[in-house]
Write a protein that holds these residues in place. Sequence first.
Motif, PDB file in Angstrom:
ATOM      1  N   PRO A 188       0.826  -1.211   0.000  1.00 44.33           N
ATOM      2  CA  PRO A 188       0.000   0.000   0.000  1.00 44.33           C
ATOM      3  C   PRO A 188       0.859   1.259   0.000  1.00 44.33           C
ATOM      4  CG  PRO A 188      -0.648  -1.531   1.753  1.00 44.33           C
ATOM      5  CD  PRO A 188       0.687  -1.970   1.258  1.00 44.33           C
ATOM      6  N   GLY A 189       0.354   2.290  -0.647  1.00 45.31           N
ATOM      7  CA  GLY A 189       0.946   3.610  -0.498  1.00 45.31           C
ATOM      8  C   GLY A 189       0.280   4.314   0.664  1.00 45.31           C
ATOM      9  N   LYS A 209      -0.393  13.474  -0.760  1.00 45.16           N
ATOM     10  CA  LYS A 209      -1.407  13.597  -1.808  1.00 45.16           C
ATOM     11  C   LYS A 209      -0.809  14.229  -3.062  1.00 45.16           C
ATOM     12  CE  LYS A 209      -5.979  15.550  -2.752  1.00 45.16           C
ATOM     13  NZ  LYS A 209      -7.130  16.311  -2.195  1.00 45.16           N
ATOM     14  N   GLU A 210       0.009  15.254  -2.888  1.00 43.48           N
ATOM     15  CA  GLU A 210       0.633  15.915  -4.028  1.00 43.48           C
ATOM     16  C   GLU A 210       1.581  14.976  -4.764  1.00 43.48           C
ATOM     17  OE1 GLU A 210       3.209  19.965  -5.086  1.00 43.48           O
ATOM     18  OE2 GLU A 210       2.696  19.476  -3.011  1.00 43.48           O
ATOM     19  N   GLY A 211       2.188  14.055  -4.016  1.00 47.49           N
ATOM     20  CA  GLY A 211       3.132  13.122  -4.621  1.00 47.49           C
ATOM     21  C   GLY A 211       2.486  11.982  -5.382  1.00 47.49           C
ATOM     22  N   ASN A 212       1.159  11.855  -5.312  1.00 44.22           N
ATOM     23  CA  ASN A 212       0.453  10.812  -6.058  1.00 44.22           C
ATOM     24  C   ASN A 212       0.216  11.237  -7.499  1.00 44.22           C
ATOM     25  OD1 ASN A 212       0.245   8.974  -4.009  1.00 44.22           O
ATOM     26  ND2 ASN A 212      -1.977   8.950  -3.931  1.00 44.22           N
ATOM     27  N   ALA A 213       0.146  10.256  -8.381  1.00 44.74           N
ATOM     28  CA  ALA A 213      -0.279  10.537  -9.750  1.00 44.74           C
ATOM     29  C   ALA A 213      -1.788  10.772  -9.790  1.00 44.74           C
ATOM     30  CB  ALA A 213       0.100   9.392 -10.677  1.00 44.74           C
ATOM     31  N   LEU A 214      -2.531  10.065  -8.939  1.00 45.51           N
ATOM     32  CA  LEU A 214      -3.971  10.278  -8.823  1.00 45.51           C
ATOM     33  C   LEU A 214      -4.236  11.426  -7.851  1.00 45.51           C
ATOM     34  CD1 LEU A 214      -5.154   6.555  -8.635  1.00 45.51           C
ATOM     35  CD2 LEU A 214      -5.284   8.102 -10.599  1.00 45.51           C
ATOM     36  N   GLY A 247      -1.572   4.616  -5.837  1.00 45.31           N
ATOM     37  CA  GLY A 247      -2.009   5.817  -6.532  1.00 45.31           C
ATOM     38  C   GLY A 247      -0.958   6.421  -7.440  1.00 45.31           C
ATOM     39  N   GLY A 248       0.063   5.637  -7.781  1.00 44.83           N
ATOM     40  CA  GLY A 248       1.127   6.123  -8.651  1.00 44.83           C
ATOM     41  C   GLY A 248       2.252   6.832  -7.926  1.00 44.83           C
TER      42      GLY A 248
END
Length: 265
Positions: A188-189, A209-214, A247-248
């Motif tokens: 998991p991320g 959250k900013e570091g996710n692709a989603l 989430g990428g």
Amino acid sequence: MERLKDKVAVITGAGSGIGRAAAELMGREGARVVVADHHGQSAEETATLVEAAGGRALPVTVDVTDEGSVADMVAAAVAEFGGLHVLCNHVGGTNPRKDLDLLRMDMDEFDRAVTLNMRSTLLGSRHAAPHMISAGGGSIINTASVAALVGDVLQTSYGAVKAAVVSMTKSIAVQYGPRGIRCNAVAPGAVMTPALENNLPEGVIAALKEGNALPYLGAPEDIGHTMVFLASDESRYLTGQLLVVDGGMTMQSSAAPGRRAMLPG
């Protein structure tokens, strides 16, 4: 749907968060679920939710670091439901206030991380495997982490022990694949569990959250659905693998969030 009809699943750490979500989802898919947790009341609460979702559940209080307690948990599953087909080794974690960098790490916390993450995974698998062999095969699902794949300024112990869980997953898959046992791991991320919300400042959560692709962080159900897939016969040809559900986060360039502002329009 009944993707897990006639299967018996043991889920450790099922008293909250991802483990609870996995238990509910597996119950909804027809599994008979042993809800195992260190906190007996939490296990009972999850068991109530599993049965409300249409499944059958047995709450069990367990210390996954103690071999006798793990053996009792597996024996209770077999005695209650007649066999064992799925094991989710989900218990793990670390204390982020003690699991620091190399020079400031609390060595007692390192030993605790090894026991809580690695030993628990080994013990659960060790006691479940014979019953899975008797049942004609089964699925072991280990919880790793994206911490196993990247370096960090903190949580030195956690990243190391989760990498060991990934290695153990591959060894189990090779050793017992000929007996019909599949073994995979989920990484998991950032997932919005009570543990994450209670241990990380809002600024860190925003950065994740900013570091996710989603454009959002995961929910416990996102990992639970992955575990249902690995428990089901839909993944019958998948073993020894690490499924990264983040989430990428780990595939995205660190420069990507800033570069988005360079796009026209």
